[in-house]
Design a protein around this motif. Structure first.
Motif, PDB file in Angstrom:
ATOM      1  N   ALA A  66      55.799  55.689  26.172  1.00 54.15           N
ATOM      2  CA  ALA A  66      54.785  56.522  25.520  1.00 54.15           C
ATOM      3  C   ALA A  66      54.315  57.628  26.455  1.00 54.15           C
ATOM      4  O   ALA A  66      54.160  58.788  26.050  1.00 54.15           O
ATOM      5  N   ALA A  67      54.096  57.280  27.723  1.00 60.30           N
ATOM      6  CA  ALA A  67      53.674  58.270  28.703  1.00 60.30           C
ATOM      7  C   ALA A  67      54.732  59.347  28.882  1.00 60.30           C
ATOM      8  O   ALA A  67      54.423  60.544  28.941  1.00 60.30           O
ATOM      9  N   LEU A  68      55.992  58.928  28.945  1.00 60.99           N
ATOM     10  CA  LEU A  68      57.080  59.894  29.120  1.00 60.99           C
ATOM     11  C   LEU A  68      57.190  60.817  27.912  1.00 60.99           C
ATOM     12  O   LEU A  68      57.426  62.024  28.052  1.00 60.99           O
ATOM     13  N   ALA A 258      47.700  53.699  19.176  1.00 64.63           N
ATOM     14  CA  ALA A 258      47.423  52.893  17.983  1.00 64.63           C
ATOM     15  C   ALA A 258      48.728  52.484  17.297  1.00 64.63           C
ATOM     16  O   ALA A 258      48.878  51.342  16.850  1.00 64.63           O
ATOM     17  N   ALA A 259      49.673  53.424  17.207  1.00 64.21           N
ATOM     18  CA  ALA A 259      50.952  53.129  16.554  1.00 64.21           C
ATOM     19  C   ALA A 259      51.742  52.070  17.312  1.00 64.21           C
ATOM     20  O   ALA A 259      52.459  51.262  16.710  1.00 64.21           O
ATOM     21  N   LEU A 260      51.609  52.060  18.635  1.00 64.16           N
ATOM     22  CA  LEU A 260      52.369  51.124  19.466  1.00 64.16           C
ATOM     23  C   LEU A 260      51.608  49.831  19.745  1.00 64.16           C
ATOM     24  O   LEU A 260      52.137  48.924  20.389  1.00 64.16           O
ATOM     25  N   ASN A 266      44.633  50.265  28.299  1.00 58.49           N
ATOM     26  CA  ASN A 266      45.845  51.059  28.475  1.00 58.49           C
ATOM     27  C   ASN A 266      45.809  52.318  27.614  1.00 58.49           C
ATOM     28  O   ASN A 266      46.241  53.388  28.041  1.00 58.49           O
ATOM     29  N   GLY A 267      45.280  52.185  26.396  1.00 59.95           N
ATOM     30  CA  GLY A 267      45.166  53.350  25.517  1.00 59.95           C
ATOM     31  C   GLY A 267      44.227  54.389  26.098  1.00 59.95           C
ATOM     32  O   GLY A 267      44.497  55.601  26.031  1.00 59.95           O
TER      33      GLY A 267
END
Length: 327
Positions: A66-68, A258-260, A266-267
């Motif tokens: 997600a970060a990438l 939210a999707a993950l 962490n969010g």
């Protein structure tokens, strides 16, 4: 504790006031450099110890991916918007600045979560390291395209006397940056030594952390106050981007979290990373790779407006929203 009663934040505010009053108070550059390296080393150790305890889980992998993804999407969107009212070089430099991350903002957010007993994964320090370089590479490639297009439009051949830095050179500069290497090295030490290393390094990595952060934020307040003057006379659109861009980027991160199904801590850190803007790593590379860009824009915006906004208002906002939406 209210964020405005946190000693580290109050020292940042004090630095802003002292800088605004043109005081001669200053932190000698070698000491400021040491403080930044200490904070990165301590953060890397904390992340390594946490990873040693948890292991490489599916949630860790999802957070890193997600970060990438955000590290690619944020600068791409930024460049598309900024290109509407800026030349290609300034748009690329600012997009890189806001697509990359601020380690100090992230470290302050980690301290905020610790103070408010909000759990988070130590692997988010690795997410920060992953997000630093993609925007820089994208910006250099975009600037090279603009440079070639301008030369073709002027009927000129490629500039053999002053060739653009190669992609290999840019990648080397991005991935071997001393601060980033220290963060990753400290994380590796934490993973290898685990619980025994955590006990041995507790006085260094935990007990001193808050005081060192307060000292460093004092210096950052002084520096931010000095860079606010760079924004005088600049387009209102740029000032709006410096304040609203982080909110939009944080919202994108929140939707992805939210999707993950990421947990609130962490969010929140993913939101902080997406909302932050680099004022050290990106300027160091961009000044060499995109000399046509105006440093007073990308440094003034990130350090004069976005950094103070995130430290004083953004971090509590991102954490509060993440707790409401992701809990």
């Amino acid at each position: 504790m209210s964020p405005f009663l946190d000693p580290a934040i109050l020292f940042f505010v004090f630095g802003l006031l002292a800088g605004g009053l043109r005081s001669n108070l200053e932190i000698p550059p070698p000491i400021a450099r040491f403080l930044s390296l200490y904070l990165l080393m301590a953060l890397g150790l904390k992340g390594g110890f946490a990873l040693a305890a948890s292991g490489l889980t599916a949630q860790v992998s999802v957070s890193l991916l997600a970060a990438l993804g955000l590290a690619v999407v944020v600068p791409a969107l930024g460049y598309g918007l900024l290109r509407r009212f800026l030349n290609g070089f300034d748009a690329a430099a600012i997009a890189a600045t806001y697509g990359s991350v601020s380690a100090v903002t992230f470290i302050t957010a980690v301290q905020y979560l610790d103070t408010h007993a909000v759990a988070y994964g130590g692997h988010m320090a690795a997410a920060m390291a992953l997000m630093e370089s993609p925007a820089i590479v994208m910006a250099v490639l975009l600037a090279n395209m603009v440079r070639q297009r301008e030369r073709r439009a002027a009927g000129l051949a490629p500039d053999a006397a002053h060739p653009a830095p190669s992609l290999r050179h840019i990648l080397h500069e991005s991935f071997t940056d001393g601060a980033q290497l220290l963060l990753l090295g400290a994380m590796a030490v934490g993973i290898i030594t685990g619980e025994a290393g955590q006990a041995a390094m507790k006085p260094f990595a935990s007990d001193l952390f808050k005081g060192m952060l307060a000292f460093f934020l004092l210096d950052m307040g002084l520096l931010a106050a000095r860079h606010m003057g760079d924004l005088r006379g600049k387009s209102p659109w740029l000032l709006a981007y410096a304040l609203l861009g982080p909110l939009v980027h944080a919202t994108l991160a929140l939707g992805l979290a939210a999707a993950l199904g990421l947990p609130p801590g962490n969010g929140a850190l993913l939101m902080v990373l997406a909302a932050s803007a680099s004022y050290i790593a990106v300027p160091a590379v961009v000044r060499v790779a995109i000399p046509e860009a105006n440093p007073s824009l990308y440094v003034g915006m990130s350090l004069g407006l976005t950094f103070p906004f995130n430290i004083l208002l953004g971090i509590p906002l991102y954490v509060g929203v993440a707790q409401r939406v992701l809990s």
